[in-house]
Design a protein around this motif. Structure first.
Motif, PDB file in Angstrom:
ATOM      1  N   ILE A 322       0.734  -1.221  -0.042  1.00 22.16           N
ATOM      2  CA  ILE A 322       0.235   0.114   0.084  1.00 22.16           C
ATOM      3  C   ILE A 322       0.847   1.160   0.050  1.00 22.16           C
ATOM      4  O   ILE A 322       1.784   1.273   1.046  1.00 22.16           O
ATOM      5  CB  ILE A 322      -0.838   0.125   1.173  1.00 22.16           C
ATOM      6  CG1 ILE A 322      -2.030  -1.136   1.117  1.00 22.16           C
ATOM      7  CG2 ILE A 322      -1.581   1.391   1.157  1.00 22.16           C
ATOM      8  CD1 ILE A 322      -1.420  -2.397   2.132  1.00 22.16           C
ATOM      9  N   ILE A 323       0.825   2.166  -0.830  1.00 25.80           N
ATOM     10  CA  ILE A 323       1.664   3.225  -1.155  1.00 25.80           C
ATOM     11  C   ILE A 323       0.821   4.593  -0.587  1.00 25.80           C
ATOM     12  O   ILE A 323      -0.276   4.691  -1.129  1.00 25.80           O
ATOM     13  CB  ILE A 323       2.079   3.513  -2.705  1.00 25.80           C
ATOM     14  CG1 ILE A 323       2.555   2.517  -3.475  1.00 25.80           C
ATOM     15  CG2 ILE A 323       2.788   4.748  -2.777  1.00 25.80           C
ATOM     16  CD1 ILE A 323       4.316   2.476  -2.851  1.00 25.80           C
ATOM     17  N   ALA A 324       1.612   4.992   0.310  1.00 25.57           N
ATOM     18  CA  ALA A 324       1.049   6.430   0.919  1.00 25.57           C
ATOM     19  C   ALA A 324       1.800   7.443   0.613  1.00 25.57           C
ATOM     20  O   ALA A 324       3.048   7.469   0.242  1.00 25.57           O
ATOM     21  CB  ALA A 324       1.009   6.249   2.384  1.00 25.57           C
ATOM     22  N   GLU A 325       1.331   8.658   0.639  1.00 30.37           N
ATOM     23  CA  GLU A 325       2.082  10.001   0.389  1.00 30.37           C
ATOM     24  C   GLU A 325       2.922  10.125   1.883  1.00 30.37           C
ATOM     25  O   GLU A 325       2.381   9.591   2.852  1.00 30.37           O
ATOM     26  CB  GLU A 325       1.342  11.182   0.085  1.00 30.37           C
ATOM     27  CG  GLU A 325       0.546  11.137  -1.283  1.00 30.37           C
ATOM     28  CD  GLU A 325       1.502  11.132  -2.466  1.00 30.37           C
ATOM     29  OE1 GLU A 325       2.607  11.766  -2.094  1.00 30.37           O
ATOM     30  OE2 GLU A 325       1.293  10.142  -3.242  1.00 30.37           O
ATOM     31  N   TYR A 326       3.992  10.856   1.909  1.00 28.89           N
ATOM     32  CA  TYR A 326       4.521  11.161   3.115  1.00 28.89           C
ATOM     33  C   TYR A 326       4.145  12.048   4.042  1.00 28.89           C
ATOM     34  O   TYR A 326       4.411  13.177   3.999  1.00 28.89           O
ATOM     35  CB  TYR A 326       6.121  11.306   2.779  1.00 28.89           C
ATOM     36  CG  TYR A 326       6.982  11.431   3.970  1.00 28.89           C
ATOM     37  CD1 TYR A 326       7.147  10.187   4.838  1.00 28.89           C
ATOM     38  CD2 TYR A 326       7.157  12.803   4.399  1.00 28.89           C
ATOM     39  CE1 TYR A 326       7.943  10.561   6.135  1.00 28.89           C
ATOM     40  CE2 TYR A 326       8.215  12.834   5.826  1.00 28.89           C
ATOM     41  CZ  TYR A 326       8.332  11.747   6.362  1.00 28.89           C
ATOM     42  OH  TYR A 326       9.012  11.817   7.664  1.00 28.89           O
ATOM     43  N   THR A 327       2.930  12.096   4.237  1.00 25.82           N
ATOM     44  CA  THR A 327       2.071  12.840   4.912  1.00 25.82           C
ATOM     45  C   THR A 327       1.354  11.998   6.170  1.00 25.82           C
ATOM     46  O   THR A 327       0.914  11.084   5.955  1.00 25.82           O
ATOM     47  CB  THR A 327       0.792  13.655   4.264  1.00 25.82           C
ATOM     48  OG1 THR A 327      -0.077  12.903   3.875  1.00 25.82           O
ATOM     49  CG2 THR A 327       1.611  14.375   3.143  1.00 25.82           C
ATOM     50  N   ILE A 328       0.952  12.905   7.125  1.00 28.65           N
ATOM     51  CA  ILE A 328       0.207  12.112   8.414  1.00 28.65           C
ATOM     52  C   ILE A 328      -1.268  11.599   8.082  1.00 28.65           C
ATOM     53  O   ILE A 328      -1.646  10.543   8.135  1.00 28.65           O
ATOM     54  CB  ILE A 328       0.336  12.947   9.705  1.00 28.65           C
ATOM     55  CG1 ILE A 328       1.676  13.253  10.206  1.00 28.65           C
ATOM     56  CG2 ILE A 328      -0.792  12.579  10.482  1.00 28.65           C
ATOM     57  CD1 ILE A 328       1.669  14.212  11.232  1.00 28.65           C
ATOM     58  N   GLU A 329      -1.769  12.513   7.232  1.00 26.02           N
ATOM     59  CA  GLU A 329      -3.117  12.350   6.892  1.00 26.02           C
ATOM     60  C   GLU A 329      -3.156  10.951   5.710  1.00 26.02           C
ATOM     61  O   GLU A 329      -4.023  10.086   5.807  1.00 26.02           O
ATOM     62  CB  GLU A 329      -3.508  13.355   5.968  1.00 26.02           C
ATOM     63  CG  GLU A 329      -3.771  14.601   6.964  1.00 26.02           C
ATOM     64  CD  GLU A 329      -2.568  15.447   7.198  1.00 26.02           C
ATOM     65  OE1 GLU A 329      -2.640  16.177   8.051  1.00 26.02           O
ATOM     66  OE2 GLU A 329      -1.605  15.289   6.473  1.00 26.02           O
ATOM     67  N   SER A 330      -2.288  10.855   4.738  1.00 25.23           N
ATOM     68  CA  SER A 330      -2.205   9.948   3.863  1.00 25.23           C
ATOM     69  C   SER A 330      -1.949   8.476   4.630  1.00 25.23           C
ATOM     70  O   SER A 330      -2.324   7.426   4.109  1.00 25.23           O
ATOM     71  CB  SER A 330      -0.991  10.048   2.673  1.00 25.23           C
ATOM     72  OG  SER A 330      -1.214   9.197   1.740  1.00 25.23           O
ATOM     73  N   TYR A 331      -1.034   8.551   5.562  1.00 27.50           N
ATOM     74  CA  TYR A 331      -0.583   7.243   6.234  1.00 27.50           C
ATOM     75  C   TYR A 331      -1.675   6.984   7.103  1.00 27.50           C
ATOM     76  O   TYR A 331      -2.082   5.560   7.231  1.00 27.50           O
ATOM     77  CB  TYR A 331       0.581   7.541   7.090  1.00 27.50           C
ATOM     78  CG  TYR A 331       1.649   6.569   6.796  1.00 27.50           C
ATOM     79  CD1 TYR A 331       2.117   5.579   7.577  1.00 27.50           C
ATOM     80  CD2 TYR A 331       2.355   7.229   5.705  1.00 27.50           C
ATOM     81  CE1 TYR A 331       2.908   4.672   7.029  1.00 27.50           C
ATOM     82  CE2 TYR A 331       3.546   5.878   5.319  1.00 27.50           C
ATOM     83  CZ  TYR A 331       3.587   4.733   5.883  1.00 27.50           C
ATOM     84  OH  TYR A 331       4.543   3.928   5.492  1.00 27.50           O
ATOM     85  N   ALA A 332      -2.285   7.791   7.644  1.00 26.13           N
ATOM     86  CA  ALA A 332      -3.611   7.533   8.474  1.00 26.13           C
ATOM     87  C   ALA A 332      -4.586   6.845   7.482  1.00 26.13           C
ATOM     88  O   ALA A 332      -5.423   5.545   8.051  1.00 26.13           O
ATOM     89  CB  ALA A 332      -4.251   8.515   8.994  1.00 26.13           C
ATOM     90  N   LYS A 333      -5.000   7.574   6.303  1.00 26.18           N
ATOM     91  CA  LYS A 333      -5.913   6.769   5.328  1.00 26.18           C
ATOM     92  C   LYS A 333      -5.592   5.483   4.896  1.00 26.18           C
ATOM     93  O   LYS A 333      -6.309   4.449   4.878  1.00 26.18           O
ATOM     94  CB  LYS A 333      -5.982   7.548   4.359  1.00 26.18           C
ATOM     95  CG  LYS A 333      -6.774   9.042   4.511  1.00 26.18           C
ATOM     96  CD  LYS A 333      -7.098  10.029   3.524  1.00 26.18           C
ATOM     97  CE  LYS A 333      -7.836  11.283   3.714  1.00 26.18           C
ATOM     98  NZ  LYS A 333      -7.806  12.033   2.736  1.00 26.18           N
TER      99      LYS A 333
END
Length: 376
Positions: A322-333
């Motif tokens: 699962i690829i996330a952006e390096y942001t807290i919001e993206s990681y939480a999602k």
């Protein structure tokens, strides 16, 4: 072949580190070879004399002592290193010294010792020294290192494509040496509602990022826990404990340390998601490749990471990770997505395992390394 890992490891096999783990996997892949680990020269404070032993895998190891004076420690251990290398040499076998990046003066000493004793030199490179924030003297040392080390060695073992590009100029044989793991064990998993992040406690910036992402995840999902597997200095671990306490997350975030390999593997396998955030603005993350990823993938648990460095060469979003952006919001999602899509997440974990087995299996790499050495 007679393989001697020289100053690649720290207090191996008594301490845990990414380098210790990776070098052990390299050794395990070198079947029918004599293996010796000589730990780093600055020694271990709990040793008053050189410690010699044998691991359960029948690898010899030497741990240097740490004297009361740093200069005396280095002089004593440097002299002792030559004696140990001479003792380890086998006249009826091909002798290979494997070294890692370090201070330039020590690198030159290793080279001199190897040339005098008749060892060929392989250089593992897992970091780009100039990617770190360095003082004037340290930067000068690193500049000397990166611009000349390749001329003194017989082969180079870079961990990433970015490091391969940096080392091509030396025109020496190169074998990409990626992260390594064990993919032959059957692991019985019992999926539970928790995520895991494993790191050196000194990487506080990333640990704090993970804690904040999990805190945001908790606002939309009241189920799930986070395990932080931390190693390193006690003062750094206490700093993380304080951060968890200040965010009122003691009930939901647990720090664990000093786990056995079996306990750590089982913790990963029972998890619903393994975290490995990578910063696109970090040169370190561009050049390195975290050893944890190979160990994560081997447990068939889906990982959440960022499309940085080596990741796009191996893994694809919603297929093998699962690829996330390096942001807290993206990681939480991303954590929310795993919780809400359990079956798809399991499939991603299995696909990730297949990628790891194909590319990071220490047994396959060991055969490649033996052929590489034979052609030097």
């Amino acid at each position: 072949m007679n393989i001697v890992f020289t100053c690649c490891t720290d207090n191996y096999p008594l301490s845990f580190s990414a380098n210790n783990t990776k070098d052990e996997f390299i050794a395990k892949g070198l079947k029918d070879c004599s293996i010796t680990f000589i730990n780093r020269l600055w020694g271990y404070k709990e040793k008053s004399s050189i410690t010699e032993g044998e691991t359960e895998n029948k690898y010899k190891y030497y741990i240097f002592p740490k004297k009361s004076n740093k200069l005396i420690t280095i002089i004593f251990n440097t002299i002792s290193l030559f004696k140990i290398l001479k003792r380890c040499k086998k006249n009826d076998e091909q002798n290979i010294m494997i070294i890692d990046t370090g201070y330039y003066i020590f690198f030159i000493i290793y080279v001199i010792y190897a040339k005098v004793l008749g060892y060929k030199i392989l250089h593992i490179i897992t970091e780009w020294p100039l990617a770190f924030k360095l003082g004037v003297v340290a930067r000068f040392d690193a500049q000397l290192y990166v611009n000349s080390f390749g001329y003194f060695v017989d082969g180079i073992l870079p961990i990433s494509e970015a490091l391969i590009e940096k080392t091509k100029k030396f025109k020496k044989p190169i074998l990409k040496t990626p992260i390594l793991g064990e993919y032959s064990k059957n692991i019985n998993s019992q999926e539970r509602n928790y995520f895991v992040y494993c790191a050196n406690a000194g990487y506080y910036r990333i640990i704090d990022f993970v804690i904040n992402a999990f805190a945001l995840y908790r606002k939309s999902h009241d189920n799930g826990k986070l395990f932080l597997v931390l190693y390193g200095k006690e003062v750094a671990i206490k700093r993380v404990q304080e951060a968890i306490k200040n965010k009122y997350l003691i009930e939901y975030i647990e720090i664990v340390s000093k786990l056995s390999t079996e306990e750590l593997t089982q913790l990963y396998a029972n998890s619903i998601g393994l975290l490995i955030p990578l910063d696109p603005n970090s040169l370190q993350d561009k050049y390195r490749f975290s050893q944890k990823i190979a160990e994560y993938l081997a447990t068939q648990t889906p990982i959440i990471t960022c499309n940085v460095g080596e990741i796009p060469y191996y893994l694809k979003d919603k297929e093998s990770c699962i690829i996330a952006e390096y942001t807290i919001e993206s990681y939480a999602k991303a954590m929310e997505w795993i919780i809400d899509n359990r079956e798809k997440a399991k499939e991603i974990g299995i696909n990730g395992y297949k990628v790891g087995n194909k590319n990071f299996n220490y047994q396959i790499y060991g055969n490649q390394l033996i052929k590489f050495i034979e052609q030097l």
